[in-house]
Design a protein around this motif. Structure first.
Motif, PDB file in Angstrom:
ATOM      1  N   ALA A  33     101.060  23.361  13.340  1.00  0.00           N
ATOM      2  CA  ALA A  33     100.783  22.632  12.105  1.00  0.00           C
ATOM      3  C   ALA A  33     101.529  21.314  12.096  1.00  0.00           C
ATOM      4  O   ALA A  33     102.718  21.255  12.443  1.00  0.00           O
ATOM      5  N   PHE A  34     100.827  20.265  11.677  1.00  0.00           N
ATOM      6  CA  PHE A  34     101.450  18.972  11.380  1.00  0.00           C
ATOM      7  C   PHE A  34     101.148  18.706   9.910  1.00  0.00           C
ATOM      8  O   PHE A  34     100.066  18.240   9.558  1.00  0.00           O
ATOM      9  N   ASP A  35     102.107  19.047   9.074  1.00  0.00           N
ATOM     10  CA  ASP A  35     101.936  19.051   7.630  1.00  0.00           C
ATOM     11  C   ASP A  35     102.491  17.770   7.026  1.00  0.00           C
ATOM     12  O   ASP A  35     103.533  17.274   7.454  1.00  0.00           O
ATOM     13  N   GLY A  36     101.798  17.239   6.042  1.00  0.00           N
ATOM     14  CA  GLY A  36     102.317  16.079   5.348  1.00  0.00           C
ATOM     15  C   GLY A  36     101.259  15.455   4.464  1.00  0.00           C
ATOM     16  O   GLY A  36     100.055  15.621   4.697  1.00  0.00           O
ATOM     17  N   ALA A  37     101.710  14.741   3.447  1.00  0.00           N
ATOM     18  CA  ALA A  37     100.784  14.003   2.584  1.00  0.00           C
ATOM     19  C   ALA A  37     100.019  12.987   3.406  1.00  0.00           C
ATOM     20  O   ALA A  37     100.499  12.539   4.453  1.00  0.00           O
ATOM     21  N   PRO A  38      98.821  12.602   2.971  1.00  0.00           N
ATOM     22  CA  PRO A  38      98.073  11.593   3.730  1.00  0.00           C
ATOM     23  C   PRO A  38      98.882  10.339   4.032  1.00  0.00           C
ATOM     24  O   PRO A  38      98.771   9.773   5.127  1.00  0.00           O
ATOM     25  N   ALA A  39      99.726   9.910   3.087  1.00  0.00           N
ATOM     26  CA  ALA A  39     100.523   8.702   3.303  1.00  0.00           C
ATOM     27  C   ALA A  39     101.534   8.868   4.424  1.00  0.00           C
ATOM     28  O   ALA A  39     101.981   7.882   5.020  1.00  0.00           O
ATOM     29  N   ALA A  40     101.918  10.097   4.746  1.00  0.00           N
ATOM     30  CA  ALA A  40     102.861  10.353   5.828  1.00  0.00           C
ATOM     31  C   ALA A  40     102.195  10.335   7.201  1.00  0.00           C
ATOM     32  O   ALA A  40     102.880  10.355   8.222  1.00  0.00           O
TER      33      ALA A  40
END
Length: 213
Positions: free
Chosen positions: A37-44
């Motif tokens: 998983a590469f998790d993060g808000a779209p801005a990240a």
């Protein structure tokens, strides 16, 4: 989030180090396909890191498939049923987790056939993408990126969270999408992804990331 010791690193070096770590990864359930998983808000921009790791794996002779949850949004009629800016719907109902289980994770279970659908729905045209299935060979890595990933109990073998401070998240999120920010506040409160993830990457300054490796 409590204090976590982070060290400065370049994006290229981070991609290399994560790829090296993945080479020794063995799925706990016996699957021949490690799922990351590469998790993060779209801005990240967690997808950028997934692509870097994919390239680093390719150089090392290991196949991978990068999949974004943006390709598994529900149709607009369901996604926007309660309006275009409903935070609860964004948090709980925008992403088609059932299709992700069926088309992405199911084929990579022990005994699966490795045929993964890389995307299902085009949010721009609001139509099925009709993309062909991709055959991921045994030993190949699934690199799934997107927001709010760590709250769905997906069978990841390693998780990375790309963190932005609240201020950086607001600055780097387009103003038209600021209505989504409460969803990420709730995600932090309920899931605490910075602590839940195996790897934490802070990206407040996109030129100078830091990580806990």
């Amino acid at each position: 989030m409590g204090r976590v010791r982070l060290q400065a690193i370049t994006w290229d070096r981070l991609g290399d180090l994560l790829a090296e770590r993945l080479l020794d990864l063995e799925p706990a359930d016996g699957s021949p396909w490690p799922r990351i998983a590469f998790d993060g808000a779209p801005a990240a921009r967690p997808g950028d890191l997934a692509e870097r790791v994919s390239e680093a794996l390719r150089i090392r002779g290991r196949p991978s498939l990068v999949v974004g949850t943006q390709g598994f949004l529900r149709p607009a009629s369901l996604r926007l049923e309660y309006g275009h800016q409903d935070v609860e719907a964004y948090y709980d109902g925008w992403f088609d987790t059932g299709s992700l289980w069926r088309e992405v994770f199911g084929p990579l279970e022990p005994g699966g056939d490795g045929r993964v659908l890389p995307d299902l729905w085009d949010p721009t045209t609001d139509r099925a993408t009709r993309s062909p299935y991709v055959q991921l060979p045994p030993g190949g890595f699934l690199l799934l990126h997107g927001p709010l990933l760590l709250r769905h109990w997906f069978p990841f073998d390693l998780t990375a969270h790309v963190l932005l401070s609240p201020g950086a998240l607001r600055r780097r999120t387009p103003e038209a999408e600021h209505w989504t920010l409460p969803a990420f506040e709730r995600y932090e409160a309920e899931t605490d992804p910075a602590r839940a993830a195996d790897v934490l990457v802070r990206a407040d300054d996109p030129r100078h990331p830091a990580w806990n490796g």
